[in-house]
Design a protein around this motif. Sequence first.
Motif, PDB file in Angstrom:
ATOM      1  N   PRO A 178       0.824  -1.225   0.000  1.00  0.00           N
ATOM      2  CA  PRO A 178       0.000   0.000   0.000  1.00  0.00           C
ATOM      3  C   PRO A 178       0.855   1.272   0.000  1.00  0.00           C
ATOM      4  O   PRO A 178       0.497   2.265  -0.637  1.00  0.00           O
ATOM      5  N   ASN A 179       1.998   1.233   0.682  1.00  0.00           N
ATOM      6  CA  ASN A 179       2.883   2.401   0.728  1.00  0.00           C
ATOM      7  C   ASN A 179       3.618   2.582  -0.609  1.00  0.00           C
ATOM      8  O   ASN A 179       3.827   3.698  -1.072  1.00  0.00           O
ATOM      9  N   LEU A 180       3.995   1.470  -1.222  1.00  0.00           N
ATOM     10  CA  LEU A 180       4.671   1.536  -2.518  1.00  0.00           C
ATOM     11  C   LEU A 180       3.695   1.982  -3.610  1.00  0.00           C
ATOM     12  O   LEU A 180       4.049   2.762  -4.492  1.00  0.00           O
ATOM     13  N   ALA A 181       2.465   1.515  -3.498  1.00  0.00           N
ATOM     14  CA  ALA A 181       1.474   1.785  -4.555  1.00  0.00           C
ATOM     15  C   ALA A 181       1.104   3.262  -4.632  1.00  0.00           C
ATOM     16  O   ALA A 181       0.620   3.719  -5.678  1.00  0.00           O
ATOM     17  N   ILE A 182       1.331   4.018  -3.556  1.00  0.00           N
ATOM     18  CA  ILE A 182       1.005   5.456  -3.619  1.00  0.00           C
ATOM     19  C   ILE A 182       2.245   6.307  -3.944  1.00  0.00           C
ATOM     20  O   ILE A 182       2.190   7.538  -3.897  1.00  0.00           O
ATOM     21  N   SER A 183       3.353   5.651  -4.282  1.00  0.00           N
ATOM     22  CA  SER A 183       4.541   6.372  -4.752  1.00  0.00           C
ATOM     23  C   SER A 183       4.423   6.586  -6.261  1.00  0.00           C
ATOM     24  O   SER A 183       3.820   5.780  -6.970  1.00  0.00           O
ATOM     25  N   ASP A 184       5.045   7.658  -6.767  1.00  0.00           N
ATOM     26  CA  ASP A 184       5.065   7.892  -8.216  1.00  0.00           C
ATOM     27  C   ASP A 184       6.095   7.000  -8.908  1.00  0.00           C
ATOM     28  O   ASP A 184       6.030   6.796 -10.117  1.00  0.00           O
ATOM     29  N   SER A 185       7.060   6.504  -8.140  1.00  0.00           N
ATOM     30  CA  SER A 185       8.141   5.713  -8.740  1.00  0.00           C
ATOM     31  C   SER A 185       8.611   4.631  -7.767  1.00  0.00           C
ATOM     32  O   SER A 185       9.702   4.699  -7.209  1.00  0.00           O
ATOM     33  N   PRO A 186       7.752   3.624  -7.537  1.00  0.00           N
ATOM     34  CA  PRO A 186       8.076   2.636  -6.501  1.00  0.00           C
ATOM     35  C   PRO A 186       9.088   1.584  -6.964  1.00  0.00           C
ATOM     36  O   PRO A 186       8.961   1.025  -8.050  1.00  0.00           O
ATOM     37  N   ARG A 187      10.081   1.342  -6.106  1.00  0.00           N
ATOM     38  CA  ARG A 187      11.135   0.375  -6.417  1.00  0.00           C
ATOM     39  C   ARG A 187      11.419  -0.499  -5.191  1.00  0.00           C
ATOM     40  O   ARG A 187      11.507   0.024  -4.077  1.00  0.00           O
ATOM     41  N   VAL A 188      11.585  -1.790  -5.429  1.00  0.00           N
ATOM     42  CA  VAL A 188      11.935  -2.729  -4.349  1.00  0.00           C
ATOM     43  C   VAL A 188      13.258  -3.383  -4.725  1.00  0.00           C
ATOM     44  O   VAL A 188      13.364  -4.036  -5.768  1.00  0.00           O
ATOM     45  N   ILE A 189      14.258  -3.168  -3.877  1.00  0.00           N
ATOM     46  CA  ILE A 189      15.563  -3.803  -4.079  1.00  0.00           C
ATOM     47  C   ILE A 189      15.735  -4.827  -2.958  1.00  0.00           C
ATOM     48  O   ILE A 189      15.631  -4.472  -1.779  1.00  0.00           O
ATOM     49  N   THR A 190      15.977  -6.061  -3.319  1.00  0.00           N
ATOM     50  CA  THR A 190      16.282  -7.065  -2.300  1.00  0.00           C
ATOM     51  C   THR A 190      17.752  -7.437  -2.437  1.00  0.00           C
ATOM     52  O   THR A 190      18.201  -7.866  -3.511  1.00  0.00           O
ATOM     53  N   ILE A 191      18.483  -7.218  -1.345  1.00  0.00           N
ATOM     54  CA  ILE A 191      19.912  -7.518  -1.397  1.00  0.00           C
ATOM     55  C   ILE A 191      20.078  -9.030  -1.342  1.00  0.00           C
ATOM     56  O   ILE A 191      19.830  -9.671  -0.328  1.00  0.00           O
ATOM     57  N   SER A 192      20.476  -9.564  -2.481  1.00  0.00           N
ATOM     58  CA  SER A 192      20.668 -11.007  -2.638  1.00  0.00           C
ATOM     59  C   SER A 192      22.171 -11.287  -2.621  1.00  0.00           C
ATOM     60  O   SER A 192      22.902 -10.611  -1.889  1.00  0.00           O
ATOM     61  N   SER A 193      22.597 -12.243  -3.389  1.00  0.00           N
ATOM     62  CA  SER A 193      24.043 -12.536  -3.446  1.00  0.00           C
ATOM     63  C   SER A 193      24.352 -13.369  -4.671  1.00  0.00           C
ATOM     64  O   SER A 193      23.551 -14.225  -5.064  1.00  0.00           O
ATOM     65  N   GLN A 194      25.550 -13.149  -5.228  1.00  0.00           N
ATOM     66  CA  GLN A 194      26.003 -14.012  -6.321  1.00  0.00           C
ATOM     67  C   GLN A 194      26.152 -15.448  -5.825  1.00  0.00           C
ATOM     68  O   GLN A 194      26.161 -16.383  -6.615  1.00  0.00           O
ATOM     69  N   MET A 195      26.257 -15.624  -4.492  1.00  0.00           N
ATOM     70  CA  MET A 195      26.379 -16.980  -3.951  1.00  0.00           C
ATOM     71  C   MET A 195      25.093 -17.779  -4.162  1.00  0.00           C
ATOM     72  O   MET A 195      25.084 -18.998  -4.003  1.00  0.00           O
ATOM     73  N   GLY A 196      24.004 -17.101  -4.518  1.00  0.00           N
ATOM     74  CA  GLY A 196      22.750 -17.795  -4.821  1.00  0.00           C
ATOM     75  C   GLY A 196      22.553 -18.024  -6.311  1.00  0.00           C
ATOM     76  O   GLY A 196      21.523 -18.566  -6.723  1.00  0.00           O
ATOM     77  N   SER A 197      23.526 -17.603  -7.125  1.00  0.00           N
ATOM     78  CA  SER A 197      23.375 -17.754  -8.570  1.00  0.00           C
ATOM     79  C   SER A 197      23.526 -19.222  -8.975  1.00  0.00           C
ATOM     80  O   SER A 197      24.532 -19.862  -8.657  1.00  0.00           O
ATOM     81  N   LEU A 198      22.530 -19.741  -9.702  1.00  0.00           N
ATOM     82  CA  LEU A 198      22.588 -21.138 -10.163  1.00  0.00           C
ATOM     83  C   LEU A 198      23.671 -21.304 -11.226  1.00  0.00           C
ATOM     84  O   LEU A 198      24.219 -22.378 -11.438  1.00  0.00           O
ATOM     85  N   HIS A 199      23.962 -20.194 -11.908  1.00  0.00           N
ATOM     86  CA  HIS A 199      24.915 -20.181 -13.003  1.00  0.00           C
ATOM     87  C   HIS A 199      26.348 -20.390 -12.495  1.00  0.00           C
ATOM     88  O   HIS A 199      27.204 -20.913 -13.197  1.00  0.00           O
ATOM     89  N   ARG A 200      26.578 -19.970 -11.246  1.00  0.00           N
ATOM     90  CA  ARG A 200      27.926 -19.908 -10.697  1.00  0.00           C
ATOM     91  C   ARG A 200      28.191 -21.169  -9.885  1.00  0.00           C
ATOM     92  O   ARG A 200      27.559 -21.375  -8.863  1.00  0.00           O
ATOM     93  N   GLU A 201      29.131 -21.986 -10.325  1.00  0.00           N
ATOM     94  CA  GLU A 201      29.391 -23.237  -9.611  1.00  0.00           C
ATOM     95  C   GLU A 201      30.381 -22.996  -8.484  1.00  0.00           C
ATOM     96  O   GLU A 201      31.465 -22.446  -8.701  1.00  0.00           O
TER      97      GLU A 201
END
Length: 228
Positions: A120-143
């Motif tokens: 609800p708070n994001l939906a009333i923004s003119d430019s809503p963005r969600v960044i989730t700090i992930s990690s390359q350690m979760g990349s399936l591509h990276r062995e």
Amino acid sequence: MNTVLVTGATRGIGLELVKQFLENGNQVFATYRGHTPPDALNALLSTNQLSLRPLQVTDEKSIAELVTILDGIAIDILINNAGSIGPVNQSYQDMDAKGWAEAFRVNTIAPLMVTSALIPNLAISDSPRVITISSQMGSLHRESVGMHAYRSSKAAVNKVMQVLALELKEKGIIVCPVHPGWVRTDMGGDDAEISAKESAQGIVALTSQLTLADTGKFLTWEGKEHAW
Ligand SMILES: NC(=O)c1ccc[n+]([C@@H]2O[C@H](COP(=O)([O-])OP(=O)(O)OC[C@H]3O[C@@H](n4cnc5c(N)ncnc54)[C@H](OP(=O)(O)O)[C@@H]3O)[C@@H](O)[C@H]2O)c1
């Protein structure tokens, strides 16, 4: 000027993100768990751009209390930063299953629960963005070997955010998991490649450039696309 909310803002990348967003003139909600904010956050309170709020990201009651406090306030940028490296024992020979589940609660489930509660708070923004700090350690591509709990929880949150990006696109909400680099923090250790300041500056810069065409991409702190 954007209104930004950063989870896990007590130290490391989260604390530096708060500093960088403040320096760029934004209004910032910084969250901490525990009864009182740490000195590092209190020290930034000289500016009225900063509000400190308690949030234990794995606790639905705590999330609900935050939502009540933020009622009617537009959030332009939500940074799901709070994260855990997981249990000490997470090799295939010696897995702490309870610790693995806790890593999932913090790294995978909480970012969805927090984001969902703040829609609800994001939906009333003119430019809503969600960044989730992930990690390359979760990349399936990276062995790479070891750290099963941490890697799987970050791989899973990448998928969660990819799905969420598709679901929230019609509301104009941009959702991206972001690899922050290998960063010198309590988690990253002293040998890591970049400082928390460098990582945070990159992430702040990339949030300012995102468009709806970027939603659902796995990005790096340098604004490049990362292989899933
Ligand atoms: N450092 C790296 O090299 C690196 C690389 C890739 C990805 N990342 C990711 O970047 C993010 C930040 O990492 P960091 O290096 O800054 O880690 P950090 O120094 O260990 O800080 C972790 C932050 O998350 C908070 N936190 C942990 N569990 C929480 C919970 N249940 N509820 C609320 N807050 C919680 C901590 O709060 P307390 O102070 O209360 O414990 C702290 O503020 C994490 O998502 C991490 O997985 C880091």
